[in-house]
Write an enzyme that holds these catalytic residues in place. Structure first.
Site, PDB file in Angstrom:
ATOM      1  N   LYS A 230       1.243   4.093   7.231  1.00  0.00           N
ATOM      2  CA  LYS A 230       0.412   4.978   6.626  1.00  0.00           C
ATOM      3  C   LYS A 230       1.044   6.586   6.774  1.00  0.00           C
ATOM      4  O   LYS A 230       1.683   6.754   7.595  1.00  0.00           O
ATOM      5  CB  LYS A 230      -0.945   4.695   6.847  1.00  0.00           C
ATOM      6  CG  LYS A 230      -1.723   3.371   6.460  1.00  0.00           C
ATOM      7  CD  LYS A 230      -1.617   3.396   5.137  1.00  0.00           C
ATOM      8  CE  LYS A 230      -2.316   1.893   4.666  1.00  0.00           C
ATOM      9  NZ  LYS A 230      -1.520   0.775   5.160  1.00  0.00           N
TER      10      LYS A 230
ATOM     11  N   SER B 281       0.830  -1.275   0.068  1.00  0.00           N
ATOM     12  CA  SER B 281      -0.090  -0.008  -0.061  1.00  0.00           C
ATOM     13  C   SER B 281       0.873   1.521   0.051  1.00  0.00           C
ATOM     14  O   SER B 281       0.271   2.371  -0.365  1.00  0.00           O
ATOM     15  CB  SER B 281      -0.798   0.033   1.334  1.00  0.00           C
ATOM     16  OG  SER B 281      -0.320   0.189   2.640  1.00  0.00           O
TER      17      SER B 281
END
Length: 232
Positions: A190, A152
């Site tokens: 993230k 991701s």
């Protein structure tokens, strides 16, 4: 044998590095090849890397090195691809086991298991190992390493299997890449965005959605300060 798109991308990267000393961004590569999404660029780069035409280097997001060109293109190249200065965005890495004298300038950092760059997995584990890093990468504060699991964060230059170097902290600025603990049980890597009274955990891959939480559900465990990639 390369496909037409693979060949076009390889030459585009090579020419851009020759002209500017800087690898093109994913947006620039997508536009040059008229691709619909950045994930298409990622697939082409992965294919070129697997075939030995390029490699991705550690520490910087835009860090590509062209190792060779197809014979048809290389025949017209004068001079050959430079092996010296690769530009300001590229840091050459040598992550082989250091010689004894080289270890004088390294620091052993604890490895705390795996971190998800994708769907969150279980919270950070206890120390599993220790590994050496250059001392100037960890000046001040407490640091630890985590192995990345998932894709991701690929557009931030963080790949599945990389080791990320994290400085332990409990807060971060918006835009920082952080280790976030969700509901005290899920850890994920993230980009942090503060939006009003909410906290957004943003992926660097269009195939993953941004996740938004109230602040009391997210605890910052550390901030990304470095990355190590080993080539086998």
């Amino acid at each position: 044998m390369l496909t037409r798109k693979q060949n076009e991308l390889l030459l585009f990267i090579h020419n851009r590095i020759k002209e500017t000393g800087v690898s093109p961004s994913f947006d620039e590569m997508k536009g040059a090849l008229q691709l619909a999404s950045k994930s298409g660029v990622h697939r082409l780069i992965t294919a070129l890397e697997e075939r030995g035409f390029i490699r991705r280097l550690a520490h910087r997001a835009r860090a590509l090195e062209v190792l060779k060109l197809p014979e048809s293109a290389a025949a017209h190249e004068t001079p050959a691809i430079p092996k010296g200065d690769l530009g300001a965005n590229v840091v050459r890495g040598n992550f082989a086991k250091p010689e004894p004298d080289a270890r004088e300038n390294t620091v052993d950092i604890p490895m705390l298991g795996r971190i998800a760059a994708g769907v969150p997995i279980s919270a950070i584990q206890h120390e599993t190992d220790r590994f050496p890093v250059p001392a100037d990468m960890v000046m001040g504060g407490e640091h630890f390493g985590l192995e990345v699991k998932g894709d991701s964060m690929i557009e931030a230059g963080i790949m599945d299997g990389d080791t990320v170097l994290i400085r332990r902290c409990q807060s971060a600025e918006t835009g920082d890449i952080v280790v976030a603990l969700i509901d005290d049980e899920e850890a994920t890597l993230k980009r942090l965005r503060k939006k009003g009274g909410s906290v957004a955990l943003e992926a660097a891959n269009p195939e993953y959605e941004t996740r938004i939480f109230p602040p009391d559900r997210v605890k910052v465990q550390g901030r990304l300060v470095g990355l190590i990639r080993r080539y086998h």
